[in-house]
Design a protein around this motif. Structure first.
Motif, PDB file in Angstrom:
ATOM      1  N   UNK A  54       0.803  -1.224   0.000  1.00  0.00           N
ATOM      2  CA  UNK A  54       0.000   0.000   0.000  1.00  0.00           C
ATOM      3  C   UNK A  54       0.838   1.277   0.000  1.00  0.00           C
ATOM      4  N   UNK A  55       2.107   1.186   0.432  1.00  0.00           N
ATOM      5  CA  UNK A  55       2.948   2.390   0.503  1.00  0.00           C
ATOM      6  C   UNK A  55       4.043   2.428  -0.549  1.00  0.00           C
ATOM      7  N   UNK A  56       4.283   1.288  -1.215  1.00  0.00           N
ATOM      8  CA  UNK A  56       5.357   1.239  -2.196  1.00  0.00           C
ATOM      9  C   UNK A  56       6.716   0.950  -1.599  1.00  0.00           C
ATOM     10  N   UNK A  57       6.767   0.630  -0.312  1.00  0.00           N
ATOM     11  CA  UNK A  57       8.048   0.311   0.335  1.00  0.00           C
ATOM     12  C   UNK A  57       8.533  -1.073  -0.083  1.00  0.00           C
ATOM     13  N   UNK A  58       9.847  -1.253  -0.054  1.00  0.00           N
ATOM     14  CA  UNK A  58      10.462  -2.541  -0.378  1.00  0.00           C
ATOM     15  C   UNK A  58      11.131  -3.079   0.897  1.00  0.00           C
ATOM     16  N   UNK A  59      10.635  -4.192   1.452  1.00  0.00           N
ATOM     17  CA  UNK A  59      11.248  -4.738   2.674  1.00  0.00           C
ATOM     18  C   UNK A  59      12.679  -5.195   2.422  1.00  0.00           C
ATOM     19  N   UNK A  60      13.546  -4.967   3.396  1.00  0.00           N
ATOM     20  CA  UNK A  60      14.948  -5.387   3.309  1.00  0.00           C
ATOM     21  C   UNK A  60      15.291  -6.217   4.539  1.00  0.00           C
ATOM     22  N   UNK A  61      16.337  -7.030   4.425  1.00  0.00           N
ATOM     23  CA  UNK A  61      16.761  -7.862   5.552  1.00  0.00           C
ATOM     24  C   UNK A  61      17.601  -7.083   6.548  1.00  0.00           C
ATOM     25  N   UNK A  62      18.381  -6.116   6.036  1.00  0.00           N
ATOM     26  CA  UNK A  62      19.281  -5.342   6.885  1.00  0.00           C
ATOM     27  C   UNK A  62      19.052  -3.848   6.634  1.00  0.00           C
ATOM     28  N   UNK A  63      19.150  -3.068   7.699  1.00  0.00           N
ATOM     29  CA  UNK A  63      18.950  -1.617   7.569  1.00  0.00           C
ATOM     30  C   UNK A  63      19.986  -0.984   6.655  1.00  0.00           C
ATOM     31  N   UNK A  64      21.171  -1.584   6.571  1.00  0.00           N
ATOM     32  CA  UNK A  64      22.221  -1.036   5.713  1.00  0.00           C
ATOM     33  C   UNK A  64      21.901  -1.201   4.227  1.00  0.00           C
ATOM     34  N   UNK A  65      20.883  -2.007   3.901  1.00  0.00           N
ATOM     35  CA  UNK A  65      20.492  -2.205   2.501  1.00  0.00           C
ATOM     36  C   UNK A  65      19.513  -1.145   2.017  1.00  0.00           C
ATOM     37  N   UNK A  66      19.039  -0.305   2.914  1.00  0.00           N
ATOM     38  CA  UNK A  66      18.023   0.683   2.548  1.00  0.00           C
ATOM     39  C   UNK A  66      18.542   1.651   1.488  1.00  0.00           C
ATOM     40  N   UNK A  67      17.681   1.892   0.519  1.00  0.00           N
ATOM     41  CA  UNK A  67      17.980   2.864  -0.538  1.00  0.00           C
ATOM     42  C   UNK A  67      16.702   3.666  -0.805  1.00  0.00           C
ATOM     43  N   UNK A  68      16.802   4.630  -1.672  1.00  0.00           N
ATOM     44  CA  UNK A  68      15.663   5.529  -1.907  1.00  0.00           C
ATOM     45  C   UNK A  68      14.445   4.780  -2.430  1.00  0.00           C
ATOM     46  N   UNK A  69      14.659   3.766  -3.275  1.00  0.00           N
ATOM     47  CA  UNK A  69      13.517   3.033  -3.840  1.00  0.00           C
ATOM     48  C   UNK A  69      12.876   2.093  -2.817  1.00  0.00           C
ATOM     49  N   UNK A  70      13.522   1.887  -1.665  1.00  0.00           N
ATOM     50  CA  UNK A  70      12.981   1.002  -0.638  1.00  0.00           C
ATOM     51  C   UNK A  70      12.026   1.723   0.312  1.00  0.00           C
ATOM     52  N   UNK A  71      12.012   3.031   0.283  1.00  0.00           N
ATOM     53  CA  UNK A  71      11.240   3.822   1.249  1.00  0.00           C
ATOM     54  C   UNK A  71       9.825   4.042   0.736  1.00  0.00           C
ATOM     55  N   UNK A  72       8.832   3.785   1.606  1.00  0.00           N
ATOM     56  CA  UNK A  72       7.436   3.993   1.258  1.00  0.00           C
ATOM     57  C   UNK A  72       6.916   5.337   1.742  1.00  0.00           C
ATOM     58  N   UNK A  73       5.779   5.762   1.191  1.00  0.00           N
ATOM     59  CA  UNK A  73       5.215   7.066   1.524  1.00  0.00           C
ATOM     60  C   UNK A  73       3.739   6.932   1.896  1.00  0.00           C
ATOM     61  N   UNK A  74       3.237   7.943   2.598  1.00  0.00           N
ATOM     62  CA  UNK A  74       1.807   8.054   2.833  1.00  0.00           C
ATOM     63  C   UNK A  74       1.276   7.317   4.036  1.00  0.00           C
ATOM     64  N   UNK A  75       2.099   7.011   5.010  1.00  0.00           N
ATOM     65  CA  UNK A  75       1.634   6.318   6.204  1.00  0.00           C
ATOM     66  C   UNK A  75       1.493   7.317   7.348  1.00  0.00           C
ATOM     67  N   UNK A  76       0.534   7.080   8.240  1.00  0.00           N
ATOM     68  CA  UNK A  76       0.232   8.006   9.323  1.00  0.00           C
ATOM     69  C   UNK A  76       0.303   7.301  10.672  1.00  0.00           C
ATOM     70  N   UNK A  77       0.639   8.061  11.695  1.00  0.00           N
ATOM     71  CA  UNK A  77       0.656   7.576  13.077  1.00  0.00           C
ATOM     72  C   UNK A  77      -0.288   8.437  13.898  1.00  0.00           C
ATOM     73  N   UNK A  78      -1.205   7.790  14.605  1.00  0.00           N
ATOM     74  CA  UNK A  78      -2.135   8.488  15.479  1.00  0.00           C
ATOM     75  C   UNK A  78      -2.044   7.921  16.890  1.00  0.00           C
ATOM     76  N   UNK A  79      -2.192   8.784  17.874  1.00  0.00           N
ATOM     77  CA  UNK A  79      -2.210   8.325  19.262  1.00  0.00           C
ATOM     78  C   UNK A  79      -3.573   7.711  19.529  1.00  0.00           C
ATOM     79  N   UNK A  80      -3.580   6.411  19.818  1.00  0.00           N
ATOM     80  CA  UNK A  80      -4.853   5.724  20.017  1.00  0.00           C
ATOM     81  C   UNK A  80      -5.319   5.798  21.471  1.00  0.00           C
ATOM     82  N   UNK A  81      -4.401   5.573  22.418  1.00  0.00           N
ATOM     83  CA  UNK A  81      -4.786   5.636  23.824  1.00  0.00           C
ATOM     84  C   UNK A  81      -3.551   5.818  24.704  1.00  0.00           C
ATOM     85  N   UNK A  82      -3.690   6.674  25.710  1.00  0.00           N
ATOM     86  CA  UNK A  82      -2.641   6.869  26.705  1.00  0.00           C
ATOM     87  C   UNK A  82      -2.889   5.896  27.855  1.00  0.00           C
TER      88      UNK A  82
END
Length: 628
Positions: A384-412
């Protein structure tokens, strides 16, 4: 764990251990399960459990047979989330069947052949006694009485005893020739030869999901209501045709929140996660704005290596150029953080764990790290975001990053727990089709059991909608199997008297012993309800089987007849016995089939392993005497 059990060294020790281990779970099968405390004698820590799988998981069997039993149950639980108690019980019962046969001098090959025939008979009974969805829908629409709800068995299932026995015998001989004992520690999944949606070309009239849920709740009404809510929410989100419902279990996850009362349990759109106070501060900073997300399929740490990783051969460690582990980790951490900052990543979701240093360093740069995300959830978010999962954080590149995700505080949750924490909801505006069942309880030790109950109910609905058929529950299917096994055993005894063949006599005896194991299972389930003693349960089952033989009473009325026999005590529903008798109980077709298969495969594996590794037996008097 089995050291206290007296093992007869002049018999198959492995089979005795399976039987002894299964006996410890006798009180944990059936609709009513009592909570049990398991305490570690070394650490003093204890855990609250009620399911067979959690009990054996926390007992940590150390012997080879115990490990084999545990891995078998674990493999079944992973795929079905229910039926582990049935698997364990029948593995123990049929281990005793094999032991009894060995004591009577029956060869291992004859035992395996006859028991294979027995399981094929049981699977054939499942096929013929299964209730199609269209029939359940008709029953519900008619609001039928118990007499109208009788299961209609095929003519073949209630035909003349000798003719049916002959047909089943020939069929089972053919199937037994194709059957192989799978010597895998996890056992291969056998494809069901029974009913499935692929065998039903026409779109059937399906019952309401709530109707199925009531029959499949098995005493977990609250958990089943939650599962139904998840099905309905997914159907609404995905604009699914309500006339043909399905339940994609991969789009459901759970979030356990201690401290809140149980009536706060609910189903929420999106993915709800519990965060620490430090992570919550980052979530407050980045909430309600489009974020860039990175997905990691492994652990977020410097020491993580994927499954199957092999280090370079010939590489040694030079003591004189000692680079401390901390310096390597710091170097790796700096590289990862710089990469995240360059890619402007705000959120990292990892299927594994993240080291504390990574979390702290990311929090300093306002990057939220969420651990233990289900792999199926990662795949859906990636889609849904276009992200590409990787095994290691060091493999991350620009084409691996997804967009359009949101974070909301659900409950304290700070006012409910000693340690400050916050629950957040991660979703995207394009409707990823994910829901979260939020499990809450003021009793921390009860949360695992409540979560297990939800998953058991959710998987029952999932497999029911997938199979498009159900089996009569509350012992009904088992009674049919016992009836057919006994008829087949009698057929072999008659054939033996005609031909004088000892092989038929062996088969008849083995089939009768397998039937006795199923009777023992039915009795144990009845005892677990708290309404029958062990003696009463066996007597009632025996009487009903006799009536079955005389009048061809079908399995659908078995539980109702039992309740009627105890009606004067009003044991089922105080003050409303007539209403209680209308309750229909069903079991999953595929779950029961696999539990039975795995139970017998386990017995065969232990039986054959014992036979192959034991040496020193004689040729005559000790021909079938084997030692482990």
């Amino acid at each position: 764990m089995l050291e206290s059990v007296i093992i007869n060294s002049r018999q198959h020790v492995g089979l005795q251990k399976v039987s002894a281990l299964a006996g410890r779970f006798r009180s944990s099968i059936g609709p009513i399960k009592n909570y049990k405390f398991i305490q570690d004698e070394v650490s003093g820590e204890s855990v609250l459990v009620c399911s067979c799988f959690r009990i054996i998981e926390n007992l940590e069997p150390t012997c080879a047979v115990g490990q084999l039993v545990y891995e078998t149950v674990q493999a079944h639980h992973k795929g079905y989330r229910s039926g582990s108690g049935c698997l364990l019980f029948l593995a123990g019962a049929w281990s005793r069947t094999a032991l009894d046969c060995l004591q009577r001098g029956i060869a291992v090959t004859h035992i395996i052949k006859a028991m294979s025939e027995g399981i094929d008979i049981c699977l054939d009974v499942c096929k013929k006694s299964s209730v199609l969805f269209k029939d359940i829908a008709v029953m519900h629409k008619r609001s039928a009485t118990p007499q109208d709800l009788e299961l209609q068995l095929s003519e073949e299932a209630i035909a003349d005893t000798s003719q049916v026995a002959a047909k089943v015998h020939d069929k089972c001989l053919n199937m037994s020739g194709q059957r192989r004992v799978k010597l895998s520690r996890h056992f291969c999944e056998a494809k069901s030869e029974m009913l499935s949606s692929a065998l039903l070309p026409d779109l059937l009239e399906l019952p309401d999901v709530a109707v199925l849920a009531e029959s499949l709740s098995h005493g977990c009404e609250d958990a089943m209501k939650l599962a139904v809510e998840a099905v309905q929410m997914l159907s609404k989100m995905n604009q699914q045709d309500i006339s043909d419902p399905s339940f994609d279990i991969s789009k459901v996850q759970t979030c356990v929140l201690p401290g809140l009362p149980e009536d706060c349990t609910c189903v929420v759109e999106g993915c709800v996660f519990r965060l620490s106070d430090e992570q919550a501060r980052v979530a407050h900073r980045i909430k309600q704005q489009p974020l860039k997300v990175a997905l990691v399929t492994g652990d977020l740490s410097q020491t993580y290596r994927h499954l199957g990783f092999k280090s370079l051969s010939g590489v040694g460690v030079c003591e004189h150029l000692d680079l401390s582990a901390s310096s390597k980790e710091d170097e790796w951490l700096e590289k990862v953080v710089n990469r995240l900052l360059n890619l402007k990543v705000n959120l990292i979701l990892t299927a594994g764990l993240a080291s504390q240093k990574v979390i702290q360093q990311c929090c300093r740069h306002h990057i939220l790290v969420v651990e233990k995300v289900n792999s199926s959830v990662l795949r859906i978010i990636a889609s849904s975001t276009g992200a590409v999962p990787v095994s290691y954080a060091t493999q991350l590149a620009e084409h691996c990053v997804g967009n359009g995700i949101n974070v909301e505080i659900w409950r304290d949750l700070s006012s409910y727990e000693r340690e400050s924490s916050t629950a957040v909801n991660i979703s995207n505006g394009r409707n990823g089709g994910l829901v979260t069942a939020v499990i809450t309880s003021c009793i921390h030790g009860k949360l695992q059991a409540l979560e297990d109950q939800f998953w058991a109910c959710a998987y029952r609905l999932h497999h029911a909608l997938k199979d498009r058929a159900l089996l009569p529950g509350a012992g009904g299917t088992e009674v049919l199997c016992v009836h057919q096994l006994q008829k087949q055993a009698e057929y072999h005894r008659v054939e033996d008297s005609k031909t004088g063949s000892a092989a038929n006599l062996y088969r008849g005896l083995v089939l009768q012993l397998m039937a006795d194991g199923l009777i023992d299972y039915i009795s144990a389930v009845m005892v677990s309800t708290g309404r029958f003693s062990a003696a009463e349960a066996r007597t009632i089952v025996s009487n009903q089987l006799q009536d079955f033989h005389k009048d061809e009473i079908i399995a659908g009325k078995f539980w109702q007849l039992i309740l009627e026999s105890r009606r004067e005590d009003a044991v089922f529903s105080a003050g409303k016995p007539d209403e209680a008798l209308t309750v229909k109980i069903y079991d999953n077709l595929s779950v029961k089939q696999e539990a039975w298969r795995k139970a017998l495969d386990l017995v065969f594996l232990v039986l054959q392993t014992d036979a192959e590794i034991i040496t020193g037996t004689g040729q005559r008097t000790e021909e079938n005497l084997m030692r482990l």
